[in-house]
Design an enzyme around this catalytic site. Sequence first.
Site, PDB file in Angstrom:
ATOM      1  N   GLY A   5       9.827   2.276 -34.653  1.00 59.59           N
ATOM      2  CA  GLY A   5      11.054   2.271 -35.491  1.00 59.59           C
ATOM      3  C   GLY A   5      12.270   1.993 -34.886  1.00 59.59           C
ATOM      4  O   GLY A   5      12.311   1.307 -33.878  1.00 59.59           O
ATOM      5  N   GLY A  42      15.225  -7.675 -33.124  1.00 59.51           N
ATOM      6  CA  GLY A  42      13.909  -8.137 -32.329  1.00 59.51           C
ATOM      7  C   GLY A  42      12.681  -7.903 -33.179  1.00 59.51           C
ATOM      8  O   GLY A  42      11.812  -8.666 -33.425  1.00 59.51           O
ATOM      9  N   HIS A  43      12.692  -6.344 -33.797  1.00 57.87           N
ATOM     10  CA  HIS A  43      11.572  -6.332 -34.667  1.00 57.87           C
ATOM     11  C   HIS A  43      11.412  -7.040 -35.888  1.00 57.87           C
ATOM     12  O   HIS A  43      10.482  -7.742 -36.410  1.00 57.87           O
ATOM     13  CB  HIS A  43      11.640  -4.761 -35.052  1.00 57.87           C
ATOM     14  N   GLN A  90       2.986   8.246 -24.930  1.00 53.49           N
ATOM     15  CA  GLN A  90       3.406   7.230 -24.121  1.00 53.49           C
ATOM     16  C   GLN A  90       4.753   7.722 -23.441  1.00 53.49           C
ATOM     17  O   GLN A  90       5.374   6.957 -22.865  1.00 53.49           O
ATOM     18  CB  GLN A  90       3.488   5.714 -24.882  1.00 53.49           C
ATOM     19  N   MET A 105      17.242  -7.514 -27.139  1.00 46.96           N
ATOM     20  CA  MET A 105      17.336  -6.303 -28.273  1.00 46.96           C
ATOM     21  C   MET A 105      16.260  -5.389 -27.612  1.00 46.96           C
ATOM     22  O   MET A 105      15.431  -5.468 -27.310  1.00 46.96           O
ATOM     23  CB  MET A 105      17.040  -6.922 -29.548  1.00 46.96           C
TER      24      MET A 105
END
Length: 283
Positions: free
Chosen positions: A34, A39-40, A64, A187
Amino acid sequence: MNAPIVVDSVTALRAQVREWRRAGRRVAMVPTMGALHDGHISLVRIALERADRCVVSIFVNPTQFAPTEDLDKYPRQLARDLDRLREAGAHLAFTPGVSEMYPAGFATKISVGGPSSGLETDFRPSFFDGVATVVAKLLLQAAPDCAVFGEKDYQQLCVVRQLCRDLDLPVEIIGAPTVRDAHGLAMSSRNAYLGEAELGIARQLNVILRRTAAALSTGTDEADAIEDATKAVISSGFRKVDYVAARASVTLAPWRRDHDGRLLAAAWLGTTRLIDNVEIASV
Ligand code: PAF
């Protein structure tokens, strides 16, 4: 664009993907935590070029994060993320809660060797176990034809490729180029932690990496180049350098001058840890 279907259970995710499959659609997945940025969105665009349907998972994966890391502070902005996914044309957002991904009694961990050794692992020892476990689960849950991961997290991309190869996961892994701002800063959701002055410093990281990769390509001694780069990162205002390292581009073994390589770095700006990497062209 239509709003994406939002599901938070594996059962609903599988039902939708099954329906698409029956209709002969090719399905792509973009796993994310999220706080979506350009970039996503570029990963979603690539997914839509390679498939008919795009599933984006949004899950801040606790396994993680080390206890000392920014799990609680990690930016969460689901409504805004869903708007961005609608604009980008993603078809489904999978937004499971922690208990859907790790129900009581969950006791499995996937540990990938090879490219996970060193670099990030030297500083975040259980990071890739957490990533590999959640990525394996997401790929088994959605069963996409392909999945897109950014080169920004270059070691992660290599680890995911190794994971899928070793476990025969029937999914094509697509690496996507890093999206940068006008000054070359990669990003990252963690850029949101940076003030204006820190952004100016952060933008130096890519400049130094590109300069160092060019020096390596044209014959500068590796140890000298890495030392100069480390000093330059500190002089530009970073607090601490975790690593600047040249590695083989697929295995992440030590770099050999006549092979394609990758120059990777992680450094701290105040309390924010930034990573970046660039290609080292072979000579
Ligand atoms: O790169 C990320 O955002 C995460 O590590 C991933 C791949 C979504 C797994 O949680």
